[in-house]
Design an enzyme around this catalytic site. Structure first.
Site, PDB file in Angstrom:
ATOM      1  N   SER A  29       0.808  -1.219   0.000  1.00 35.05           N
ATOM      2  CA  SER A  29       0.000   0.000   0.000  1.00 35.05           C
ATOM      3  C   SER A  29       0.841   1.270   0.000  1.00 35.05           C
ATOM      4  O   SER A  29       0.500   2.253  -0.680  1.00 35.05           O
ATOM      5  CB  SER A  29      -0.934  -0.002   1.215  1.00 35.05           C
ATOM      6  OG  SER A  29      -0.186  -0.151   2.423  1.00 35.05           O
ATOM      7  N   HIS A 278      36.532 -20.072   6.926  1.00 37.05           N
ATOM      8  CA  HIS A 278      35.194 -20.502   7.317  1.00 37.05           C
ATOM      9  C   HIS A 278      35.217 -21.295   8.621  1.00 37.05           C
ATOM     10  O   HIS A 278      34.200 -21.420   9.295  1.00 37.05           O
ATOM     11  CB  HIS A 278      34.576 -21.342   6.196  1.00 37.05           C
ATOM     12  CG  HIS A 278      33.126 -21.677   6.379  1.00 37.05           C
ATOM     13  ND1 HIS A 278      32.282 -20.947   7.196  1.00 37.05           N
ATOM     14  CD2 HIS A 278      32.357 -22.671   5.845  1.00 37.05           C
ATOM     15  CE1 HIS A 278      31.071 -21.467   7.164  1.00 37.05           C
ATOM     16  NE2 HIS A 278      31.093 -22.519   6.370  1.00 37.05           N
TER      17      HIS A 278
END
Length: 519
Positions: A29, A278
């Site tokens: 909206s 990692h």
């Protein structure tokens, strides 16, 4: 005096002037006023969830060189998109992300759909964020955001726009020119370093491909005789994976990096971090007896390095200057042959699947990957040997692959894009199938279905676990999921039928999904 326009007219005129005719979005909206009298020369690309929207734009911008314009729905839509914005930030993709805000007249009354701190919500994964103080400032804010997104290192930016701003008066934005790529730098430093080294090695990353330096790095490797390692967990491929100088992909743990590169006395990291880790490991985080030099446009790479020196400059112009008075280029080395395929015991292996794709794929056509267990087999059996043809997520956050592939296919409609997607990865943004059907993307999705999050198996051993909870994915039917969103699909599990299934999937018109059951 400049001609006065509405905010909407001024923004659309700026986008048109910069060649951005697509609006990627999921409408709400607070965004609807943008679309009043939406011009025919713009195309709205619908994603059924905001992370899909960002992925669509990310793939499209990477394949075109960017930028892309995005319209999200207030705080909720931006929140849905945050994981994908993080990936775009790591991918260094220039995205102009806008989001609706409630009307200015309501902001002091805590209205429904009010975004309380819109510019903070997206931090730290945008280069610039603003909610303009006046409606009239919206076009200039978008122009400034565009400039920031296009400045190296590139990345996403954010503008929050109150719903009642679009019909307010504004002045046109003057034509803006994108910042130029950084020029050459540190040439003498590199020249002296290579001259003094007896065992140099090159480590490359995705920035080499993003910034058009692929051929320059290939020539540097051939002139110096240095082997080339690729940094792990990158979003792009920066060196031909079947070139004789290509040594492989580096480990993502410190001990592996030191073990692999410890024999060299000079390490030149180009367009990547030094190094990408990692898992934890013991220090040192870089070979202690090697000189380490980083070259690239991203200061963060230099700042994060465990040691060494950084040259912040354009990769291609720096290497061109470095090689300007070097010895003539030797004859190219032969490409390497792929290794033999493993025996699947009557089941399709990931290696066999990737090799079948390599046989059927048109040379140089785009490949999008989000299947962590297939990344190693791709380098071996589907080696990327052309710049600008491989895309994956650099963030480690799943969800880029499916919408990113649609975006790439939209950018390159004359080529058949191939998307290699894991079954777990696919479910993050499976709504991208609807966008693929809506856009009639020239794209084949290949779902590698091993019925689990197989990438976690290796980490289980690393952390001393015998099993991992929540990794089984039995019961997913990707043929039905695809057909339910308008994409024709089929499944193959028999190794004898694999090649024909791959060929048919790549020969389809419009989007197609092939689910492959693998061992």
């Amino acid at each position: 005096m400049a001609t006065q326009l509405t905010v909407r007219e001024a923004v659309l005129a700026f986008l048109r002037d910069q060649g951005m005719r697509h609006v990627f979005g999921n409408p709400g909206s607070t965004e609807l006023p943008l679309f009043r009298g939406f011009p025919d020369d713009f195309h709205y690309v619908l994603g059924l969830q905001e992370s899909v929207v960002i992925g669509l734009a990310d793939g499209y911008a990477q394949a075109t060189g960017g930028p892309a314009f995005i319209n999200l729905h207030s705080a909720a839509g931006t929140g849905h998109a945050m994981g994908a914005i993080f990936t775009a930030f790591k991918n260094r993709t220039p995205l102009i992300v806008t989001a609706g805000q409630q009307a200015r007249s309501l902001l002091l009354h805590d209205p429904f759909l009010y975004s309380h701190r819109p510019t903070e919500l997206v931090q730290p994964y945008v280069k610039y964020a603003v909610e303009p103080a006046r409606a009239a400032d919206v076009p200039q804010a978008i122009a400034r955001a565009w400039f920031q997104a296009m400045t190296y290192p590139r990345g996403p930016v954010f503008v929050s726009i109150p719903a009642d701003d679009w019909d307010q008066p504004a002045e046109p934005v003057p034509h803006r020119i994108a910042p130029a790529m950084l020029g050459a730098g540190g040439v003498d430093t590199l020249k002296q370093a290579f001259a003094a080294a007896t065992r140099p090695v090159i480590v490359v990353g995705g920035e080499v491909d993003r910034d058009g330096a692929w051929e320059a790095v290939v020539e540097l490797a051939e002139r110096t005789g240095a082997p080339v390692w690729h940094s792990p967990l990158e979003g792009r491929v920066g060196f031909p994976q079947n070139h004789a100088s290509f040594a492989g992909v580096l480990s993502a743990d410190p001990a592996g990096v030191v073990r692999t590169l410890g024999q060299h006395d000079l390490i030149v990291a180009i367009g990547t971090r030094a190094f990408t880790f990692h898992v934890e490991g013991p220090r040192p985080y870089a070979p202690p007896n090697a000189r380490l030099i980083l070259l690239g446009t991203d200061p963060e790479h230099g700042a994060a390095a465990p040691s060494g020196e950084a040259i912040i400059a354009g990769i291609a112009p720096t290497i061109a200057a470095l090689l300007a008075d070097a010895a003539p280029r030797p004859a190219p080395r032969p490409t390497t042959a792929p290794p033999a395929l493993p025996d699947g015991g009557g089941r399709i292996t990931t290696e066999a699947l990737v090799a079948a794709v390599a046989r059927a794929r048109a040379p140089g056509s785009p490949v999008v990957e989000e299947a962590p267990t297939a990344r190693g087999p791709i380098a071996l059996h589907l080696p990327i040997d052309t710049p600008g043809t491989f895309f994956t997520c650099a963030s480690g956050g799943l969800g880029f692959g499916m919408p990113g592939a649609v975006g790439v296919a939209m950018a390159r409609p004359g080529e058949r894009t191939v998307a290699l997607i894991g079954d777990g990865s696919a479910m993050y943004t499976v709504q991208a199938l609807y966008s693929a059907a809506r856009e009639q993307a020239n794209l084949t999705f290949i779902i590698i279905n091993n019925r689990r999050y197989a990438a976690l198996d290796g980490f289980a051993a690393h952390f001393g676990l015998n099993s991992v909870l929540g990794t089984d994915l039995d019961g997913l039917d990707f043929v039905k999921i695809a057909e339910g969103q308008g994409v024709p699909a089929s499944r193959v599990e028999d190794p004898a039928a694999l090649d024909e299934a791959i060929r048919a999937a790549l020969a389809a018109t419009g989007p197609y999904l092939l689910e492959v059951g693998v061992a």
